[in-house]
Design a protein around this motif. Structure first.
Motif, PDB file in Angstrom:
ATOM      1  N   GLN A 188    -108.679 -23.407  54.900  1.00 20.57           N
ATOM      2  CA  GLN A 188    -109.793 -23.588  53.967  1.00 20.57           C
ATOM      3  C   GLN A 188    -109.625 -22.774  52.697  1.00 20.57           C
ATOM      4  OE1 GLN A 188    -113.764 -23.336  55.598  1.00 20.57           O
ATOM      5  NE2 GLN A 188    -113.004 -24.033  57.586  1.00 20.57           N
ATOM      6  N   VAL A 189    -109.001 -21.568  52.796  1.00 24.96           N
ATOM      7  CA  VAL A 189    -108.794 -20.784  51.581  1.00 24.96           C
ATOM      8  C   VAL A 189    -107.381 -20.941  51.043  1.00 24.96           C
ATOM      9  CG1 VAL A 189    -110.583 -19.085  52.134  1.00 24.96           C
ATOM     10  CG2 VAL A 189    -108.225 -18.681  52.890  1.00 24.96           C
ATOM     11  N   GLY A 190    -106.657 -21.908  51.613  1.00 25.06           N
ATOM     12  CA  GLY A 190    -105.352 -22.251  51.062  1.00 25.06           C
ATOM     13  C   GLY A 190    -104.298 -21.184  51.255  1.00 25.06           C
ATOM     14  N   SER A 227    -113.470 -22.711  42.565  1.00 25.22           N
ATOM     15  CA  SER A 227    -113.561 -24.072  43.109  1.00 25.22           C
ATOM     16  C   SER A 227    -113.529 -24.030  44.626  1.00 25.22           C
ATOM     17  CB  SER A 227    -112.433 -24.961  42.551  1.00 25.22           C
ATOM     18  OG  SER A 227    -111.196 -24.377  42.834  1.00 25.22           O
ATOM     19  N   LEU A 228    -112.841 -23.017  45.128  1.00 26.86           N
ATOM     20  CA  LEU A 228    -112.861 -22.775  46.568  1.00 26.86           C
ATOM     21  C   LEU A 228    -114.295 -22.530  47.042  1.00 26.86           C
ATOM     22  CD1 LEU A 228    -110.306 -22.399  48.424  1.00 26.86           C
ATOM     23  CD2 LEU A 228    -110.873 -19.975  48.409  1.00 26.86           C
ATOM     24  N   ILE A 229    -114.992 -21.676  46.296  1.00 22.88           N
ATOM     25  CA  ILE A 229    -116.363 -21.343  46.674  1.00 22.88           C
ATOM     26  C   ILE A 229    -117.252 -22.574  46.571  1.00 22.88           C
ATOM     27  CG2 ILE A 229    -118.399 -20.007  45.948  1.00 22.88           C
ATOM     28  CD1 ILE A 229    -116.364 -17.756  45.202  1.00 22.88           C
ATOM     29  N   ASP A 230    -117.050 -23.376  45.507  1.00 18.22           N
ATOM     30  CA  ASP A 230    -117.828 -24.602  45.370  1.00 18.22           C
ATOM     31  C   ASP A 230    -117.648 -25.513  46.576  1.00 18.22           C
ATOM     32  OD1 ASP A 230    -118.830 -23.834  42.972  1.00 18.22           O
ATOM     33  OD2 ASP A 230    -117.386 -24.966  41.761  1.00 18.22           O
ATOM     34  N   ARG A 231    -116.397 -25.599  47.019  1.00 19.94           N
ATOM     35  CA  ARG A 231    -116.105 -26.478  48.156  1.00 19.94           C
ATOM     36  C   ARG A 231    -116.803 -25.958  49.423  1.00 19.94           C
ATOM     37  NH1 ARG A 231    -110.664 -26.946  47.308  1.00 19.94           N
ATOM     38  NH2 ARG A 231    -110.153 -25.481  48.936  1.00 19.94           N
ATOM     39  N   VAL A 232    -116.737 -24.635  49.595  1.00 22.11           N
ATOM     40  CA  VAL A 232    -117.379 -24.028  50.758  1.00 22.11           C
ATOM     41  C   VAL A 232    -118.873 -24.336  50.758  1.00 22.11           C
ATOM     42  CG1 VAL A 232    -118.083 -21.824  51.736  1.00 22.11           C
ATOM     43  CG2 VAL A 232    -115.695 -22.202  51.120  1.00 22.11           C
ATOM     44  N   VAL A 233    -119.487 -24.216  49.586  1.00 22.26           N
ATOM     45  CA  VAL A 233    -120.924 -24.462  49.480  1.00 22.26           C
ATOM     46  C   VAL A 233    -121.243 -25.889  49.884  1.00 22.26           C
ATOM     47  CG1 VAL A 233    -122.854 -24.653  47.859  1.00 22.26           C
ATOM     48  CG2 VAL A 233    -121.280 -22.694  47.726  1.00 22.26           C
ATOM     49  N   GLN A 234    -120.379 -26.819  49.407  1.00 24.24           N
ATOM     50  CA  GLN A 234    -120.646 -28.225  49.723  1.00 24.24           C
ATOM     51  C   GLN A 234    -120.445 -28.528  51.198  1.00 24.24           C
ATOM     52  OE1 GLN A 234    -118.041 -30.209  47.015  1.00 24.24           O
ATOM     53  NE2 GLN A 234    -119.256 -29.496  45.246  1.00 24.24           N
ATOM     54  N   VAL A 253    -117.812 -18.169  34.287  1.00 26.23           N
ATOM     55  CA  VAL A 253    -117.959 -18.387  35.725  1.00 26.23           C
ATOM     56  C   VAL A 253    -119.437 -18.543  36.066  1.00 26.23           C
ATOM     57  CG1 VAL A 253    -117.686 -17.340  37.988  1.00 26.23           C
ATOM     58  CG2 VAL A 253    -115.826 -17.175  36.311  1.00 26.23           C
ATOM     59  N   VAL A 254    -120.252 -17.641  35.523  1.00 28.24           N
ATOM     60  CA  VAL A 254    -121.679 -17.655  35.843  1.00 28.24           C
ATOM     61  C   VAL A 254    -122.293 -18.995  35.455  1.00 28.24           C
ATOM     62  CG1 VAL A 254    -123.923 -16.684  35.235  1.00 28.24           C
ATOM     63  CG2 VAL A 254    -121.961 -15.158  35.667  1.00 28.24           C
ATOM     64  N   PHE A 255    -122.094 -19.387  34.228  1.00 29.44           N
ATOM     65  CA  PHE A 255    -122.793 -20.591  33.757  1.00 29.44           C
ATOM     66  C   PHE A 255    -122.110 -21.853  34.237  1.00 29.44           C
ATOM     67  CE2 PHE A 255    -124.103 -17.303  30.667  1.00 29.44           C
ATOM     68  CZ  PHE A 255    -125.431 -17.264  31.042  1.00 29.44           C
ATOM     69  N   GLY A 256    -120.853 -21.746  34.676  1.00 31.12           N
ATOM     70  CA  GLY A 256    -120.163 -22.914  35.193  1.00 31.12           C
ATOM     71  C   GLY A 256    -120.490 -23.216  36.651  1.00 31.12           C
ATOM     72  N   HIS A 257    -120.944 -22.217  37.392  1.00 36.10           N
ATOM     73  CA  HIS A 257    -121.075 -22.437  38.831  1.00 36.10           C
ATOM     74  C   HIS A 257    -122.462 -22.157  39.392  1.00 36.10           C
ATOM     75  CE1 HIS A 257    -116.717 -23.023  39.463  1.00 36.10           C
ATOM     76  NE2 HIS A 257    -116.627 -22.214  38.399  1.00 36.10           N
ATOM     77  N   ALA A 258    -123.245 -21.293  38.726  1.00 39.95           N
ATOM     78  CA  ALA A 258    -124.538 -20.919  39.300  1.00 39.95           C
ATOM     79  C   ALA A 258    -125.573 -21.996  39.065  1.00 39.95           C
ATOM     80  CB  ALA A 258    -125.012 -19.599  38.701  1.00 39.95           C
TER      81      ALA A 258
END
Lengths: 612, 397, 251
Positions: C131-133, C185-192, C207-212
């Motif tokens: 999962q974390v490659g 993007s790893l974290i995004d995938r985990v969230v999904q 990072v903040v405004f792109g992902h939060a």
């Protein structure tokens, strides 16, 4: 009333020398992080050198001149030892430094014997202060009054030195944060050497000041060092005022304690230390250890030896152990059995040290508890050896559960010191509880059952038990529990954050190591046929550390090799020469310099082409 | 494991060549030569001199005696290893020596287990002769009980009623105090014990201890401390006036190895047991003293006498037994009598304790050195428990 | 549904209030950024939620449990995983072992002193690694990893407890631009895939405004403003503390 005032003053006078020695030790530790076992040697040398100078210069003003000169000379010696020896070991794990300084202690003991002879040497009384004065209807020696003033004076001077001079500020900066001091562009080499000079000078002054009260003897070094450690730890590592407070506290508790309970003398300091560390883990005026501070085992890499080497080594060792009886007589068998017993002892120490990351300076306590447990069962209750060997690890394991509960709440040097305190308390119980333990005479006639009396049979019995125990320890080390212990060592922060109860894991690990040491103790009792308090005295704990370090931390064959090396060396050197302490000390220093990660650790390193 | 090969080679190299004509009889000596060098080196000189005399006179059973000497490393565990080395590896047929009580007991236990005769030369603990006595162990020097008994005889004559004691906090100190208290209270039921101090061995805090003793206002003090502790006790006690107007009785206080450190500061008037080598005018002692001083350019200590007598006793026992067999030696040693620089002694058959006695007298200072005056010799036989009592205290064989 | 509810949180250090009454919520599956200048009290808040620090006042409710002042290990068992500002792993162990131990702890199997760890939880550990490659790094010792790899390992360890809330303390600090992208993007995938909520501290505004999904701004121990990224980005006070007080943003 007058009596109590004078008793108080007498206690203060007694604190002076202890304070000087302890604050020297504290300064050295604070800046260099070296736990210096040779510090007591400087104290002893201070007295001897001052004695010789006084004889040379005459007892009048010569005494006072000798006091100063002796301190400076011994201070320079301390600086020389720092430059020639310790400087090369700053990057080694702390325990290697400790072992090297223990080697220095051994060498100095024999050197002093050679230079000054075996007799106690009584110096003159202090010129000008040789009488006594009447105070509150009691007679108080003038020299006591001098000492009472001297202690706080030295404290004041040191405080001024540390706060008002640039050098002093650098010392304080280095004490608080070594890395930061380095970043400030401090010349660490000069700073460390200077601190060693000052620390050794203070120790020597403490020793020389004893001359008008006590003779210079060859026991001074070991007699003072444990108490100096206690004072440093009770006061708080690196705190000079703390050292002063602790020295006064201990001296006064002693002065008044003996009025109520005269037998308290033997154990008082260690009880004080245990109580203080349980209540205030970092001493009276100390501060919590820096979390970033390297743990002593961090440098040694796990599984430092490649697997193929381990297997080859194990096969070779097993072959030698199995074939040994064919080559050796009764004496050789007994010696080999002793090696096995100490290999298990070293392996159990290695377990909490290497896997658990906990330094114990008092591991001999568990060897002793096992030995006493077995011996008492056999000699007092008439049970057979087999029962004794079962009870030995249980007794020691129980003791380790009890002491460990307090110890595992601390870390680093504080843990080490608390473990030492508990060991000393256990020792003094064995030493004093004459009706049960036989006091210092110990328990005699602890011989094996009839079937195991022959050295050959007992050797194979020990071999079987030790092999099983070593395998068991190895098995635990690679089990989930062993990994939890490693996790707690690597990062207690992360361990807690993934659900591991760090204290509990370390507590059980501590108890398990204690039980294994107790198993060794049971075997030891039946090997020797007797048990005495020396089995849990400080030198045995240090022997254990030396074995672990000779073998290398965190290795498998290491403890066996370390035990064989130390037991073999000791026996061979001691039967060849009466200066065995000096020779052994020199060898230990040499080995620590040549193999700063242990013999087995180095084999692994060479194998991997020198990669750290 | 090259070390084990080294050990093996050493074992082979030193294996005795059996059957050689004038092959020496090997005797194993062990003592705390590094831990207590000041006390054991005169002892070593003593047996060395005795050994030379024996061999100069043709040895024993037509064979020379050879002593293999080892440091016992000052602790019971290591001492067992050393004893084993001496017997199994070096081929010693008799062991002798030791000064520390716990080491002596350990070697005695070894002797019992390995059926080898052990002359416990110097240990003071009486358990080695009595409660822990065994068939193969013989003790030469008068133990704590005899020393205390000799002192009590003098102490009972004093007017003092209030007594205080000071002793190092370990077995020797405790048994020395216990024996003294018991025997003195028997002789003088009016005596009161008003204070006791138990400084840790080698770590006395003399000032507070002296104060605490003085606070109890005793008429007399019984001292068991020795070595550096005694020196500090004397200095501090003198400065604080502890000894003024008080009697002091001090066990072993007249033995040169303990008291000579103090030189001119030795406390005058103390009643002590000891060894007034300078004044003993018997022919045996004079011969011993002169030979010793000629050989070592030093005066003898009590340990020198003990070492000398130890080796002489072994030679006499082997001669009497006509062999080096342990059982024969045990039989020979039981009841063996011997002339010594301190007069004739017997190893009692009942408890295998020798009847060597001790001198008791008062301390003074002459020419800057401590000296005993008004001394007399206390025969050991007179103070030891009766044969029947002694035998009762020993475990059944 | 509110997963985490923080009310009136206070922490003093030597008389100075590092956190002076903070309130905020995190809903299940939500990604929330905690930002603010140095010394604003972000990590202190984290450490109180994670159980590394005991609050002086205030309450923290997680999934109906009051967790303020509870042990870190108990909080983890309730389903909060975390990483640290300076990446923390078990340095002497291999990557795989790091995960095995976390998994064994989660399944309460660490008291076992007999079995060899070699064969335990291997499949689950490899699954996490994938999962974390980091499948190809399984046998590497953690001490030998590059910093970016350490961060990913740390994330995998935090996931081993099957948390419903992840606390990530500066997940991208110390990483290069491309590594940041990989990790986020790893974290995004985990969230999904895991439906896990994330609360993260971050200095990198991209990072903040792109992902939060939501941003909370702390300043001097208090919540300055919270809301959608767009709202926060345009708030004058936020601009003031970041732009007015120097170049914190750059780090």
């Amino acid at each position: 009333m007058g009596f109590y005032v004078v008793q108080f003053l007498t206690g203060l006078a007694g604190a002076a020398s202890l304070f000087l020695v302890a604050c020297g030790l504290s300064l050295v530790f604070g800046v260099t992080r070296v736990v210096n076992f040779a510090h007591g040697s400087f104290y002893m040398l201070g007295a001897f050198v001052a004695y010789s100078l006084t004889k040379w210069w005459g007892a009048g003003l010569g005494f006072w001149a000798a006091l100063v000169a002796s301190s400076v000379i011994v201070g320079a010696l301390g600086a020389a030892i720092e430059v020639l020896l310790l400087r090369r070991l700053y990057r080694s794990p702390e325990l290697y430094q400790l072992v090297a300084t223990f080697g220095v202690l051994l060498v100095v003991q024999d050197a002093a014997l050679a230079l000054w002879g075996p007799d106690n040497l009584l110096g003159p009384r202090a010129p000008g202060l040789s009488g006594s004065v009447a105070l509150f209807g009691q007679r108080v020696p003038q020299y006591d009054l001098f000492l009472i003033v001297l202690g706080p004076t030295v404290l004041l001077l040191l405080t001024l030195l540390l706060t008002r001079t640039r050098w002093g500020r650098l010392v304080r900066a280095a004490t608080e944060d070594r890395d930061m001091a380095a970043a400030l562009g401090v010349n660490q080499r000069h700073l460390f050497t200077g601190v060693f000079f000052l620390g050794s000078l203070l120790a020597a002054l403490g020793g020389a000041l004893q001359l008008p009260r006590a003779p210079a003897t060859l026991f001074m070094d070991l007699n003072i060092i444990a108490e100096a450690f206690v004072v440093v730890v009770v006061g708080g590592m690196g705190s000079i005022f703390g050292a002063f407070l602790a020295a006064v506290l201990i001296a006064e508790l002693h002065a008044f304690g003996i009025l109520i309970f005269p037998q308290v003398t033997i154990v008082l300091v260690f009880v004080v230390m245990a109580v203080v560390l349980v209540v205030r883990p970092w001493g009276l005026l100390g501060r919590p250890e820096d979390a970033r501070h390297r743990t002593p085992t961090e440098i040694a890499t796990p599984l430092g030896v490649p697997r193929c080497l381990v297997v080859i080594g194990l096969i070779a060792v097993a072959a030698v152990l199995m074939a040994w009886p064919a080559m050796a007589g009764d004496y050789g068998l007994k010696l080999a059995t002793e090696v096995l017993v100490f290999a298990l002892f070293a392996a159990s120490l290695n377990f909490i040290l290497g896997v658990g990351g906990m330094i114990s300076f008092g591991h001999a306590a568990y060897l002793g508890l096992g030995a006493y447990g077995a011996a008492l069962l056999v000699s007092r209750l008439g049970w057979p050896m087999e029962a004794g060997l079962v009870v030995a690890p249980l007794a020691a394991g129980f003791g380790a559960l009890l002491f460990g509960w307090f110890c595992v709440r601390l870390s680093g040097v504080y843990l080490a010191m608390l473990s030492l305190a508990f060991a000393q308390i256990a020792w003094s119980v064995a030493f004093q509880w004459y009706d049960v333990t036989g006091g210092d005479n110990g328990i005699q006639g602890v011989w094996p059952s009839a079937w195991a009396t022959s050295p050959l049979v007992y050797y194979y019995l020990a071999l079987a038990v030790v092999a099983a125990a070593l395998f068991g320890l190895h098995r635990v080390a690679s089990s989930p529990f062993g990994y939890a212990l490693r996790a707690a060592r690597d990062s207690s922060l992360l361990s807690e954050a993934i659900g591991i109860d760090v204290k509990q894991v370390r507590w059980f690990g501590f108890a398990l190591a204690g039980a294994a040491a107790g198993m060794a103790g049971g075997l030891y009792a039946f090997l020797k046929g007797n048990v005495s308090p020396t089995v849990m005295a400080i030198p045995v704990s240090i022997d254990g550390l030396v074995m672990v370090l000779l073998g290398g931390v965190q290795t498998v064959v290491g403890p066996l090799l370390g035990a064989a090396t130390l037991v073999g060396l000791k026996t061979e050197i001691a039967s060849a020469t009466n200066v065995w302490r000096g020779v052994l000390g020199a060898l230990i220093i040499g080995l620590a310099l040549l193999f700063p990660r242990g013999i087995v650790g180095h084999l692994g390193r060479w194998h991997r082409g020198g990669r750290p | 494991m090259p070390l084990s090969r080294m050990l093996l080679a050493a074992t082979l190299a030193s294996a005795p060549f059996i059957g050689h004509a004038a092959e020496p009889i090997k005797i194993g000596d062990m003592n705390s030569y590094t831990t207590l060098a000041a006390f054991t080196l005169p002892y070593k000189n003593g047996w060395q001199m005795g050994l030379d005399e024996i061999n100069a006179a043709g040895g024993v059973l037509g064979r020379p005696l050879e002593v293999v000497s080892r440091d016992d490393r000052g602790n019971p565990g290591d001492a067992k290893t050393v004893a084993s080395e001496l017997v199994s590896k070096e081929g010693a047929v008799v062991l002798f020596g030791t000064i520390l009580s716990n080491v002596g007991l350990a070697v005695a236990d070894f002797a019992k287990q390995n059926k080898i005769v052990f002359i416990a030369s110097e240990p003071l603990t009486d358990t080695i002769a009595w409660s822990n006595g065994n068939r193969y162990t013989f003790r030469l020097r008068p133990g704590t009980y005899v020393q205390a008994a000799i002192l009590v005889e003098e102490a009972a004559k004093l007017k003092a009623k209030r007594w205080a004691t000071i002793a190092p906090n370990y077995e020797y100190g405790k048994s020395a105090v216990e024996a003294f208290k018991k025997l003195l209270s028997e002789k003088r039921p009016d005596v009161e014990w008003v204070a006791e101090q138990w400084p840790a061995l080698g770590k006395i805090e003399a000032g507070p201890t002296v104060q605490a003793l003085a606070q109890a206002r005793p008429d007399a003090i019984y001292n068991v401390t020795f070595g550096a502790d005694l020196t500090q006790f004397v200095r501090e006690g003198t400065l604080r006036g502890l000894f003024e107007g008080r009697d002091v009785v001090s066990i072993l206080g007249g033995e040169p190895e303990w008291i000579d450190t103090l030189k001119g500061e030795a406390p005058k008037g103390w009643i002590v047991t000891g060894y007034p080598w300078y004044d003993i005018a018997t022919a045996e002692h004079t011969a011993f003293k002169d030979a010793y001083m000629a050989k070592f350019k030093d005066y003898p200590r009590l340990g020198s006498v003990v070492g000398y007598v130890s080796i002489k006793a072994i030679a006499a026992a082997i001669t009497k037994a006509g062999s080096t067999d342990s059982e024969a030696l045990v039989k020979a040693l039981r009841g063996l009598d011997l002339k010594t620089p301190l007069g004739p002694i017997v190893f009692r058959a009942s408890d295998q304790q020798s009847t060597m006695g001790a001198y008791v007298g008062r301390l003074t200072v002459k020419d800057g050195m401590p000296r005993m005056v008004d001394w007399r010799f206390g025969e050991g036989a007179k103070y030891l428990p009766s044969d029947a009592d002694a035998a009762r205290m020993r475990p059944a064989e | 549904m509110t997963l985490l509810a923080v009310r009136g949180l206070v922490k003093y250090f030597g008389g100075v209030a590092a956190v002076a009454g903070v309130d905020f919520d995190v809903a299940a599956g939500e990604v929330v950024a905690l930002i603010g200048p140095n010394g604003a009290g972000k990590t202190t808040c984290f450490n109180m939620v994670g159980g590394q620090l005991v609050p002086d006042a205030g309450t923290i409710h997680f999934d109906g449990h009051e967790i303020a002042g509870r042990q870190a290990r108990a909080i983890w068992r309730l389903g909060i995983g975390r990483t640290f500002q300076i990446a923390t792993t078990f340095a002497s162990m291999t990557v795989l072992e790091n995960l095995q131990i976390a998994l064994l702890s989660h399944r309460r199997r660490l008291a076992d002193p007999v079995s060899s760890i070699k064969s335990l939880e291997i499949a689950a550990a490899r699954d996490l690694l994938a999962q974390v490659g980091m499948t190809d790094r399984a046998e590497r010792q953690a001490a030998e990893l590059a910093y970016g790899e350490l961060k990913r390992l740390e994330l995998a360890v935090a996931l081993a407890g099957e948390p419903r809330l992840l606390l990530l303390d500066e997940p991208t600090a110390g990483l290069g631009k491309s590594e940041r992208g990989v990790l986020m993007s790893l974290i995004d995938r985990v969230v999904q895939t895991r439906r896990v909520a994330v609360l993260f501290i971050e200095h990198d505004m991209d990072v903040v405004f792109g992902h939060a999904g939501r941003v909370i701004v702390l300043d001097r121990g208090r919540v300055l403003i919270e809301g959608a990224p767009d709202v926060v980005r345009n708030d004058e006070r936020v601009k003031d503390i970041y732009l007015g007080r120097g170049a914190v943003v750059a780090c």
